[in-house]
Enzyme design. Structure first.
Site, PDB file in Angstrom:
ATOM      1  CD1 TRP A   1       0.820  -0.454   3.011  1.00 33.26           C
ATOM      2  CD2 TRP A   1      -0.726   1.028   3.638  1.00 33.26           C
ATOM      3  NE1 TRP A   1       1.119  -0.061   4.304  1.00 33.26           N
ATOM      4  CE2 TRP A   1       0.184   0.845   4.709  1.00 33.26           C
ATOM      5  CE3 TRP A   1      -1.778   1.917   3.811  1.00 33.26           C
ATOM      6  CZ2 TRP A   1       0.069   1.516   5.932  1.00 33.26           C
ATOM      7  CZ3 TRP A   1      -1.892   2.585   5.034  1.00 33.26           C
ATOM      8  CH2 TRP A   1      -0.980   2.387   6.073  1.00 33.26           C
ATOM      9  CG  ASP A   2       4.841   0.728   1.435  1.00 37.07           C
ATOM     10  OD1 ASP A   2       3.912   0.035   1.878  1.00 37.07           O
ATOM     11  OD2 ASP A   2       5.993   0.687   1.894  1.00 37.07           O
TER      12      ASP A   2
ATOM     13  CD  GLU B   1       2.450  -4.879   9.045  1.00 38.26           C
ATOM     14  OE1 GLU B   1       3.601  -5.087   9.491  1.00 38.26           O
ATOM     15  OE2 GLU B   1       2.186  -4.869   7.826  1.00 38.26           O
TER      16      GLU B   1
ATOM     17  CE  LYS C   1       6.019  -2.492  11.547  1.00 36.31           C
ATOM     18  NZ  LYS C   1       5.890  -3.529  10.527  1.00 36.31           N
ATOM     19  CD  GLN C   2       2.776   0.722   9.970  1.00 35.26           C
ATOM     20  OE1 GLN C   2       3.413  -0.321  10.136  1.00 35.26           O
ATOM     21  NE2 GLN C   2       2.562   1.240   8.780  1.00 35.26           N
TER      22      GLN C   2
HETATM   23  C1  BGC Z   1       4.797  -1.908   7.388  1.00 31.81           C
HETATM   24  C2  BGC Z   1       3.775  -1.881   6.282  1.00 31.81           C
HETATM   25  C3  BGC Z   1       4.489  -1.557   4.984  1.00 31.81           C
HETATM   26  C4  BGC Z   1       5.624  -2.535   4.745  1.00 31.81           C
HETATM   27  C5  BGC Z   1       6.432  -2.183   3.514  1.00 31.81           C
HETATM   28  C6  BGC Z   1       5.880  -2.896   7.062  1.00 31.81           C
HETATM   29  O1  BGC Z   1       6.858  -2.865   8.044  1.00 31.81           O
HETATM   30  O2  BGC Z   1       4.184  -2.246   8.592  1.00 31.81           O
HETATM   31  O3  BGC Z   1       2.795  -0.913   6.532  1.00 31.81           O
HETATM   32  O4  BGC Z   1       3.592  -1.602   3.931  1.00 31.81           O
HETATM   33  O5  BGC Z   1       6.487  -2.530   5.836  1.00 31.81           O
HETATM   34  O6  BGC Z   1       6.993  -0.927   3.610  1.00 31.81           O
END
Ligand code: BGC
Length: 730
Positions: A325-326, A467, A579-580
């Site tokens: 999704w980046d 996540e 995490k984010q």
């Molecule tokens: C993140 C995801 C991201 C992926 C690739 C993961 O560590 O949690 O949101 O899409 O890395 O960058």
């Protein structure tokens, strides 16, 4: 003033992986890590190819690294002088990120004197299959030089080796054609060099390398230049890739290094015309931001009609070279604003992988389109059910990214809608974008659940952007994105009804009516978590019941620094530590959903509870901080995003899986913060406006953006703000 060069003096073996990323050069077709010419696979050398994947046995499928056509080193008086074996007298690497040119300069000391080796190299923006390099050798004595130059097919692989057959032709040009294991792709690399001084040349082969020795004895302090060109073609590019590579090298030899270098500079200058962002009062930020853009431009698939960008760009095979999704949520804005044609290419990739997404939905028993969490060729989901390895037991851990991170389909819809909205080019809807939106709508519709006696629709058992908390119910971000998808689908059907000859031509009237009704109902009734009395929105059902602690406390519970924080036993799983950006991502996309006070309250609540364990996190917090009128709080988060690759130091491990590489999503995020956050850029009602909210030490900004087929120049200073239309695109 921008210093367009970054440089690292001295040699440190421990920095090889980091510098490989920081000094990367690329042209969208291939990325070449900033490693030294004499390095081999142990030093993570990679000529990483875009959009071509292969699998060995049961290991993870990953992109191919081509044989390295930049390979070369020196022998002086019969002895090899190579790093890391030979300690240099001095050494530096440099990247001109204005033009994508990498340079190393090393001085070797021998018993008889000093020899300086300078290698300058780039991958051509204009001739995307070609890499060009110039060795310059100078000695302060009559050195007996053998320059070994060649192609190395013993490439770095994470889950390889991918080449089951490697062949070299007895030709005058250096050449290697390798055949990949699974798909039997052919990859041909041809190279040749040009000298303008008397020397002897001898071709030979050694351990998967096609090599040539160029021998000569130096005059004192005279410079000897050897120009080298290589070309890569694969059987995906053309039928006879070997022939194509030979022809490309012949053309390059004719053109010569200097001419190709000028062409390279011109191509990059053209790109910067629309991309450069000037910041008055903060050179550090300006450099970090433009350096981030350099990375985005180095990996943009300008050469393709339909292709996307991997989460780690073209820096290697980490994250399986897959698209996440980046692209839509973090990188797309940069391309929309600077090069909408690339944005279209990115979105076409999603449309062209719709079949893969439908297949995946079916596999899980759903209708519609469930996009791959880690998308490769054809939309194949490279994400495995066991995507993290436990540090202690060394056993693969069951993870649920593939099956439960359902917000990915909404990201695709968001990207398509944003493209259309931004460019007013709705041809993408006709080319399959409309069907994509409908299929994603069907997918979310199928996920809806209704509790007995409740009016509301809920979505259960998902993973949100954070996540670390798996299989939760009613993740606010996911539900909000599903709502967005329903809205997009309803609007699309309305459009199709008024222009039936253009959109959704294959859908019959009855189905259209039925879907419109269903999506409208879902849009109205989907449950969106509400703020509590303190105005905080729970990230998911039951979030507030989890242990409320600090990031530091959770970190202190780790038994190993590489331990995974999420999953069944993860240190964060049972706490409110995330995490984010999750709720904050939702609010920064749709700030109008709640009051200003609620925006602020959520920023304040979640920020200290966020590990920022993903490079995607800081920019979303920075965006919302700008929205809440807190540019000073946004600033360090912006700088963190913009410096993700310039500084290095990001997470390199998820459990036992190497995840290092470049961070294009952070780069795109930094761009969003600078332009939409600090400059306050808005695109509404066919107009570009700015409402600056700059950090106190920024005195002004100047940049260009594309919008609805026009180009604008924006200048912000302490005295005034100007938005000027400068030219039509087309
Ligand atoms: C993140 C995801 C991201 C992926 C690739 C993961 O560590 O949690 O949101 O899409 O890395 O960058």
């Amino acid at each position: 003033m921008i210093n367009w060069k970054i440089r690292k003096d001295g040699f440190d073996y421990n920095k090889i992986a980091e510098l490989g990323n920081r000094f990367l050069i690329g042209n969208g077709y291939m990325g070449v890590r900033g490693t030294l010419e004499e390095f081999e696979k142990e030093q993570l050398v990679a000529v990483n190819l875009a959009g071509i994947y292969d699998q060995v046995g049961d290991s993870w499928r990953e992109p191919l690294n081509a044989p390295n056509g930049f390979f070369g080193y020196l022998e002086i008086d019969g002895k090899p002088y190579r790093l890391p074996e030979e300690e240099p007298k001095s050494h530096s690497v440099e990247l001109d990120y204005r033009h994508g040119i990498f340079k190393r300069e090393t001085v070797f000391k021998t018993g008889r004197g000093e020899v300086t080796l300078v290698c300058e190299r780039f991958v051509s923006m204009e001739q995307i299959h070609v890499g060009a390099m110039r060795f310059t050798i100078r000695a302060n004595f009559h050195a007996d030089i053998n320059l070994i130059t060649g192609i190395d097919s013993d490439v770095w692989d994470i889950n390889g080796p991918h080449y089951k057959k490697v062949s070299m032709d007895e030709e005058s040009m250096l050449n290697i054609t390798a055949t990949s294991e699974e798909k039997e792709y052919q990859v041909s690399v041809v190279a040749d060099e040009k000298t303008d001084f008397p020397c002897e040349k001898k071709l030979y082969q050694e351990r998967m390398k096609s090599l040539r020795i160029v021998s000569f004895i130096t005059d004192i302090d005279r410079e000897y230049c050897v120009e080298k060109f290589f070309a890569v073609y694969t059987s995906k590019d053309t039928k006879d890739c070997y022939k194509a590579a030979k022809e490309a090298v012949s053309r390059a030899l004719n053109q010569g290094y200097e001419a190709m270098l000028s062409e390279q500079k011109e191509s990059w200058e053209k790109l910067w015309e629309d991309a450069e962002v000037l910041i008055d009062g903060d050179d550090r930020s300006m450099e970090a931001l433009n350096y981030s853009e350099y990375h985005l431009m180095s990996i943009a698939p300008r050469h393709a009609e339909s292709m996307s960008i991997a989460a780690r760009g073209l820096s290697g095979q980490t994250y399986k070279g897959a698209v996440f999704w980046d692209t839509e949520m973090f990188m797309l804005d940069f391309f929309l604003m600077t090069n909408p044609a690339v944005a279209k290419t990115l979105m076409r990739y999603r449309i062209d992988t719709l079949d893969g997404a439908k297949k995946k939905a079916k596999e899980y028993g759903y209708q519609g389109a469930f996009y791959a969490w880690e998308s490769q060729e054809g939309g194949f989901d490279a994400c495995s059910d066991y995507n993290v390895t436990d540090v202690f037991t060394k056993r693969p851990m069951r993870t649920f990214f593939r099956d439960k991170q359902v917000h990915i389909s909404a990201a695709v819809v968001y990207g398509i809608c944003r493209y259309v909205d931004f460019t007013k080019d709705d041809s993408i809807l006709i080319e399959g974008g409309a069907e994509t939106i409908i299929e994603c709508g069907k997918f979310y519709y199928d996920l809806l659940q209704q509790k007995v006696g409740s009016e509301k629709y809920e979505i259960h058992d998902v993973i949100g952007p954070d996540e670390y908390h798996e299989r939760v119910n009613n993740n606010g971000y996911t539900n909000r994105m599903a709502k967005f998808t329903f809205q997009a689908a309803v609007e699309l059907i309305k459009k199709a009804k008024s222009e039936p000859e253009r959109f959704l031509k294959n859908m019959d009237q009855a189905e259209m009516e039925q879907l419109e009704k269903a999506f409208q109902d879902a849009y109205e009734k989907i449950y969106i978590p509400m703020p509590n009395e303190q105005r905080i929105i729970p990230q998911f059902d039951g979030y507030f019941d989890l242990e409320d602690t600090t990031v530091e406390e959770v970190r202190s519970r780790l038994l190993s620094p590489k331990e995974y924080w999420g999953g069944a036993y993860g240190v964060a799983s049972h706490t409110q530590i995330i995490k984010q950006a999750d709720v904050v991502t939702w609010l920064s996309l749709f700030p109008q959903d709640v009051t200003e006070n609620t925006l602020l309250a959520n920023w304040k609540y979640y920020e200290p509870r966020t590990e920022h364990g993903s490079s995607l996190s800081a920019c979303m917090y920075a965006m919302l901080a700008c929205r809440c009128n807190m540019p000073e709080k946004a600033f360090p988060l912006f700088l963190k995003s913009a410096s993700a690759d310039l500084q290095g130091g990001g997470k390199e491990w998820a459990g036992l899986v190497y995840i290092g590489g470049t961070h294009p999503a952070a780069a795109g995020g930094a761009y969003m913060v600078a332009l939409r956050g600090f400059a306050g850029l808005r695109f509404e009602n066919h107009q570009v406006t700015v409402k600056p909210n700059l950090p106190a030490h920024w005195k002004g900004m100047k940049f260009r953006v594309c919008y609805e087929n026009e180009k604008y120049e924006i200048e912000i200073s302490q005295e005034q703000v100007s938005v000027q239309k400068i030219r039509s695109l087309s």
